[in-house]
Motif scaffolding. Structure first.
Motif, PDB file in Angstrom:
ATOM      1  N   LEU A 142       0.846  -1.039  -0.092  1.00 54.57           N
ATOM      2  CA  LEU A 142       0.165   0.135  -0.159  1.00 54.57           C
ATOM      3  C   LEU A 142       1.123   1.332   0.143  1.00 54.57           C
ATOM      4  CD1 LEU A 142      -2.209  -0.742   2.328  1.00 54.57           C
ATOM      5  CD2 LEU A 142      -2.906  -0.949   0.179  1.00 54.57           C
ATOM      6  N   ASN A 143       1.568   1.002   1.069  1.00 50.02           N
ATOM      7  CA  ASN A 143       2.443   2.479   0.869  1.00 50.02           C
ATOM      8  C   ASN A 143       3.686   2.194  -0.213  1.00 50.02           C
ATOM      9  OD1 ASN A 143       1.725   3.762   3.090  1.00 50.02           O
ATOM     10  ND2 ASN A 143       1.821   2.102   3.654  1.00 50.02           N
ATOM     11  N   ARG A 144       4.429   1.521  -0.640  1.00 48.44           N
ATOM     12  CA  ARG A 144       5.155   1.186  -1.832  1.00 48.44           C
ATOM     13  C   ARG A 144       6.058   1.345  -0.775  1.00 48.44           C
ATOM     14  NH1 ARG A 144       1.125  -0.187  -4.167  1.00 48.44           N
ATOM     15  NH2 ARG A 144      -0.300   0.419  -6.633  1.00 48.44           N
ATOM     16  N   ARG A 145       6.641   0.625  -0.404  1.00 50.89           N
ATOM     17  CA  ARG A 145       7.681   0.057  -0.109  1.00 50.89           C
ATOM     18  C   ARG A 145       8.253  -1.103  -0.213  1.00 50.89           C
ATOM     19  NH1 ARG A 145       8.242   0.350   5.093  1.00 50.89           N
ATOM     20  NH2 ARG A 145       5.638   0.410   5.496  1.00 50.89           N
ATOM     21  N   GLY A 146      10.216  -1.077   0.055  1.00 49.12           N
ATOM     22  CA  GLY A 146      10.416  -1.818  -0.020  1.00 49.12           C
ATOM     23  C   GLY A 146      10.657  -2.845  -1.683  1.00 49.12           C
ATOM     24  N   TYR A 147      11.192  -3.758  -1.792  1.00 45.53           N
ATOM     25  CA  TYR A 147      11.229  -5.010  -2.459  1.00 45.53           C
ATOM     26  C   TYR A 147      10.046  -6.000  -2.428  1.00 45.53           C
ATOM     27  CZ  TYR A 147      12.300  -8.264  -6.128  1.00 45.53           C
ATOM     28  OH  TYR A 147      11.962  -8.961  -7.143  1.00 45.53           O
ATOM     29  N   LEU A 148       9.495  -6.091  -3.300  1.00 46.57           N
ATOM     30  CA  LEU A 148       7.931  -7.115  -4.311  1.00 46.57           C
ATOM     31  C   LEU A 148       7.856  -7.208  -4.635  1.00 46.57           C
ATOM     32  CD1 LEU A 148       5.761  -4.999  -1.856  1.00 46.57           C
ATOM     33  CD2 LEU A 148       6.119  -6.876  -0.474  1.00 46.57           C
ATOM     34  N   SER A 149       7.840  -8.478  -4.786  1.00 45.15           N
ATOM     35  CA  SER A 149       7.464  -9.159  -6.534  1.00 45.15           C
ATOM     36  C   SER A 149       6.147  -8.675  -7.353  1.00 45.15           C
ATOM     37  CB  SER A 149       7.451 -11.279  -6.133  1.00 45.15           C
ATOM     38  OG  SER A 149       6.575 -11.499  -5.110  1.00 45.15           O
ATOM     39  N   GLN A 150       6.266  -9.183  -8.227  1.00 47.36           N
ATOM     40  CA  GLN A 150       4.969  -8.783  -8.903  1.00 47.36           C
ATOM     41  C   GLN A 150       3.977  -9.870  -8.256  1.00 47.36           C
ATOM     42  OE1 GLN A 150       4.227  -5.918 -10.325  1.00 47.36           O
ATOM     43  NE2 GLN A 150       6.035  -5.162 -10.424  1.00 47.36           N
ATOM     44  N   ASP A 151       3.750 -10.621  -8.075  1.00 49.63           N
ATOM     45  CA  ASP A 151       3.440 -12.096  -7.552  1.00 49.63           C
ATOM     46  C   ASP A 151       2.105 -11.573  -6.387  1.00 49.63           C
ATOM     47  OD1 ASP A 151       1.942 -14.328  -8.362  1.00 49.63           O
ATOM     48  OD2 ASP A 151       3.126 -14.722  -6.627  1.00 49.63           O
ATOM     49  N   THR A 152       3.007 -10.992  -5.106  1.00 49.40           N
ATOM     50  CA  THR A 152       2.606 -10.257  -4.170  1.00 49.40           C
ATOM     51  C   THR A 152       1.701  -9.200  -4.107  1.00 49.40           C
ATOM     52  OG1 THR A 152       4.764 -11.582  -3.037  1.00 49.40           O
ATOM     53  CG2 THR A 152       3.608  -9.718  -1.793  1.00 49.40           C
ATOM     54  N   ILE A 153       2.225  -8.628  -4.843  1.00 52.08           N
ATOM     55  CA  ILE A 153       1.564  -7.170  -4.816  1.00 52.08           C
ATOM     56  C   ILE A 153       0.472  -7.611  -5.711  1.00 52.08           C
ATOM     57  CG2 ILE A 153       1.671  -5.349  -6.690  1.00 52.08           C
ATOM     58  CD1 ILE A 153       4.702  -5.108  -6.632  1.00 52.08           C
ATOM     59  N   ARG A 154       0.135  -8.814  -6.627  1.00 50.34           N
ATOM     60  CA  ARG A 154      -0.844  -8.687  -7.806  1.00 50.34           C
ATOM     61  C   ARG A 154      -2.242  -9.573  -6.356  1.00 50.34           C
ATOM     62  NH1 ARG A 154      -3.563 -12.962  -9.469  1.00 50.34           N
ATOM     63  NH2 ARG A 154      -1.062 -14.403  -8.297  1.00 50.34           N
ATOM     64  N   LYS A 155      -1.996 -10.348  -5.577  1.00 48.12           N
ATOM     65  CA  LYS A 155      -2.184 -11.058  -4.210  1.00 48.12           C
ATOM     66  C   LYS A 155      -3.170  -9.881  -4.000  1.00 48.12           C
ATOM     67  CE  LYS A 155      -0.317 -15.410  -4.538  1.00 48.12           C
ATOM     68  NZ  LYS A 155       0.494 -16.554  -3.752  1.00 48.12           N
ATOM     69  N   VAL A 156      -2.135  -9.029  -3.378  1.00 51.52           N
ATOM     70  CA  VAL A 156      -2.286  -7.918  -2.350  1.00 51.52           C
ATOM     71  C   VAL A 156      -3.042  -6.878  -2.953  1.00 51.52           C
ATOM     72  CG1 VAL A 156      -2.064  -5.307  -1.075  1.00 51.52           C
ATOM     73  CG2 VAL A 156      -0.446  -8.030  -0.718  1.00 51.52           C
ATOM     74  N   GLU A 157      -3.329  -6.716  -4.515  1.00 52.41           N
ATOM     75  CA  GLU A 157      -4.554  -5.512  -5.052  1.00 52.41           C
ATOM     76  C   GLU A 157      -5.363  -6.144  -5.111  1.00 52.41           C
ATOM     77  OE1 GLU A 157      -2.013  -3.654  -8.306  1.00 52.41           O
ATOM     78  OE2 GLU A 157      -1.003  -2.842  -7.371  1.00 52.41           O
ATOM     79  N   GLN A 158      -5.618  -7.603  -5.584  1.00 53.80           N
ATOM     80  CA  GLN A 158      -6.906  -7.963  -5.385  1.00 53.80           C
ATOM     81  C   GLN A 158      -7.730  -8.385  -4.233  1.00 53.80           C
ATOM     82  OE1 GLN A 158      -7.917  -8.936  -9.202  1.00 53.80           O
ATOM     83  NE2 GLN A 158      -9.028  -9.308  -7.711  1.00 53.80           N
ATOM     84  N   ALA A 159      -7.142  -8.318  -3.752  1.00 53.91           N
ATOM     85  CA  ALA A 159      -7.425  -8.828  -1.942  1.00 53.91           C
ATOM     86  C   ALA A 159      -8.240  -7.389  -1.728  1.00 53.91           C
ATOM     87  CB  ALA A 159      -6.467  -9.105  -0.839  1.00 53.91           C
ATOM     88  N   VAL A 160      -7.498  -5.842  -1.882  1.00 53.65           N
ATOM     89  CA  VAL A 160      -7.809  -4.739  -1.831  1.00 53.65           C
ATOM     90  C   VAL A 160      -8.600  -4.530  -2.332  1.00 53.65           C
ATOM     91  CG1 VAL A 160      -7.807  -2.539  -1.535  1.00 53.65           C
ATOM     92  CG2 VAL A 160      -5.695  -3.913  -0.974  1.00 53.65           C
ATOM     93  N   LYS A 161      -9.234  -4.946  -3.846  1.00 48.50           N
ATOM     94  CA  LYS A 161     -10.432  -4.387  -4.378  1.00 48.50           C
ATOM     95  C   LYS A 161     -11.442  -5.488  -4.514  1.00 48.50           C
ATOM     96  CE  LYS A 161     -11.218  -4.982  -9.009  1.00 48.50           C
ATOM     97  NZ  LYS A 161     -11.348  -5.167 -11.298  1.00 48.50           N
ATOM     98  N   ASP A 162     -10.927  -7.439  -3.879  1.00 50.73           N
ATOM     99  CA  ASP A 162     -12.759  -7.818  -3.203  1.00 50.73           C
ATOM    100  C   ASP A 162     -13.313  -7.295  -2.211  1.00 50.73           C
ATOM    101  OD1 ASP A 162     -11.871  -9.439  -5.864  1.00 50.73           O
ATOM    102  OD2 ASP A 162     -10.446 -10.841  -4.590  1.00 50.73           O
ATOM    103  N   LEU A 163     -12.525  -7.239  -1.439  1.00 51.99           N
ATOM    104  CA  LEU A 163     -12.908  -6.635  -0.342  1.00 51.99           C
ATOM    105  C   LEU A 163     -13.118  -5.317  -0.229  1.00 51.99           C
ATOM    106  CD1 LEU A 163     -10.569  -8.096   2.258  1.00 51.99           C
ATOM    107  CD2 LEU A 163     -12.494  -8.861   1.754  1.00 51.99           C
ATOM    108  N   ASN A 164     -13.137  -4.309  -1.576  1.00 51.30           N
ATOM    109  CA  ASN A 164     -13.629  -3.265  -1.062  1.00 51.30           C
ATOM    110  C   ASN A 164     -12.903  -2.355   0.328  1.00 51.30           C
ATOM    111  OD1 ASN A 164     -14.269  -0.405  -2.074  1.00 51.30           O
ATOM    112  ND2 ASN A 164     -16.188  -1.094  -1.119  1.00 51.30           N
ATOM    113  N   TYR A 165     -11.639  -2.896   0.697  1.00 50.29           N
ATOM    114  CA  TYR A 165     -10.882  -2.692   1.824  1.00 50.29           C
ATOM    115  C   TYR A 165     -10.157  -0.293   1.563  1.00 50.29           C
ATOM    116  CZ  TYR A 165      -6.567  -1.569   4.823  1.00 50.29           C
ATOM    117  OH  TYR A 165      -6.131  -0.637   5.543  1.00 50.29           O
TER     118      TYR A 165
END
Length: 328
Positions: free
Chosen positions: A27-50
């Motif tokens: 969420l804060n765009r900090r540190g190294y993260l794989s695209q797969d991890t980013i995709r999972k988190v962003e999808q969860a945020v979207k699904d939950l309307n967080y």
């Protein structure tokens, strides 16, 4: 029964199959993260309307990601294009923009400034015409000004107004004009824009011609402009060249000249200043000094971001060019 509770960071982490810290990093765009991890988190945020707690994030980051802008008006192609480009540049950098149009009213501008400071903005870009406001003098907020001298510690971005004044005046003389006049803003306004008048005066003096400038307030109505410009034509029927302070005034002068029996460019040559995209579209025949408006906006944003990051910056002057039309 339906659960009406707002989703929390824990819920996002659980659905994405990652830790709360990882969600925070995404969420804060900090540190190294794989695209797969980013995709999972962003999808969860979207699904939950967080929706992240904006206030908490601001306290954590100690910044709001909001930039304030104070300009005189959008009822002018120059400012309209400048503000739009600044907003796009800031948006690309992850900032939201709070736009204020002061209408050249110092009391209104002071209120806008207080309101912006209350909102804890990260920085401010100013292109208004009011000067010596107390809020600017005492604020430790990162500020960048456009065509306006505020304080020695505030960098200014401007076009090369002196070069523009030289180009316009020399062009009119080269075209055979011998009775040239200039229109400008208030004489007392401390701004790089005054360099246009100084260049006009120098070139006229070097050629043994009187340098006469008609000054107008920034709040001048169309009626007031008509009165002053009509005064120019009445007092100086010999006028054969005008270097206008901006393209709006140049366009008005072209229309007004017809009432006084002046044909443009046969009897009267006119050169404007700004060269905004809208003006070029509506008045392609206008000869004008073009400011690099988009570049001015981009440099202003670069300087502001540098100031936000506590990097030293200096004022920047950008070159201008002449656009050849048929009015000169």
């Amino acid at each position: 029964m339906k659960n009406n509770k707002a989703p929390k960071l824990d819920d996002v982490a659980r659905l994405a199959g990652v830790s709360k810290a990882t969600v925070s990093h995404v969420l804060n765009r900090r540190g190294y993260l794989s695209q797969d991890t980013i995709r999972k988190v962003e999808q969860a945020v979207k699904d939950l309307n967080y929706h992240p707690n904006t206030v908490a994030r601001q306290l954590y980051k100690q910044k709001t990601d909001i930039i304030g802008m104070i300009f005189p008006t959008v009822d002018n192609p120059f400012f309209c294009q400048l503000e739009a480009e600044i907003e796009q540049c800031l948006e690309r950098e992850g900032y939201q923009v709070l736009m204020c149009n002061s209408k050249n009213n110092p009391e209104m501008e002071e209120r806008y400034l207080k309101n912006l400071l209350t909102r804890q903005i990260d920085g401010l870009i100013i292109g208004s015409h009011n000067q010596h406001l107390r809020g600017y003098q005492h604020s430790e907020l990162p500020i960048v000004a456009i065509d306006k001298n505020i304080d020695e510690n505030v960098p200014v971005v401007s076009s090369d107004n002196y070069q523009g004044g030289m180009l316009a005046t020399k062009r009119l003389i080269a075209d055979g004009c011998r009775h040239i006049f200039h229109t400008n803003g208030p004489l007392e306004f401390d701004s790089p824009v005054q360099e246009r008048r100084r260049a006009f005066e120098q070139v006229m003096d070097e050629n043994g011609m009187p340098a006469i400038t008609y000054h107008l307030g920034f709040n001048a109505t169309l009626e007031e402009k008509e009165r002053v410009f009509s005064q120019l034509f009445t007092e100086h029927p010999e006028v054969d060249g005008i270097f206008a302070s901006d393209d709006m005034d140049a366009s008005f002068l072209i229309s007004l000249a017809k009432r006084f029996g002046k044909r443009v460019p046969e009897d009267l040559k006119i050169i404007g200043y700004d060269g905004a995209n809208t003006t070029r579209f509506l008045r392609p025949e206008l000869t004008t000094i073009r400011q690099p408006i988009d570049q001015i906006a981009q440099v202003a944003v670069q300087l502001l971001l540098a100031r936000i990051n506590n990097c030293p910056v200096k004022s920047v002057v950008l070159p201008v060019s002449i656009v050849n039309g048929t009015t000169a």
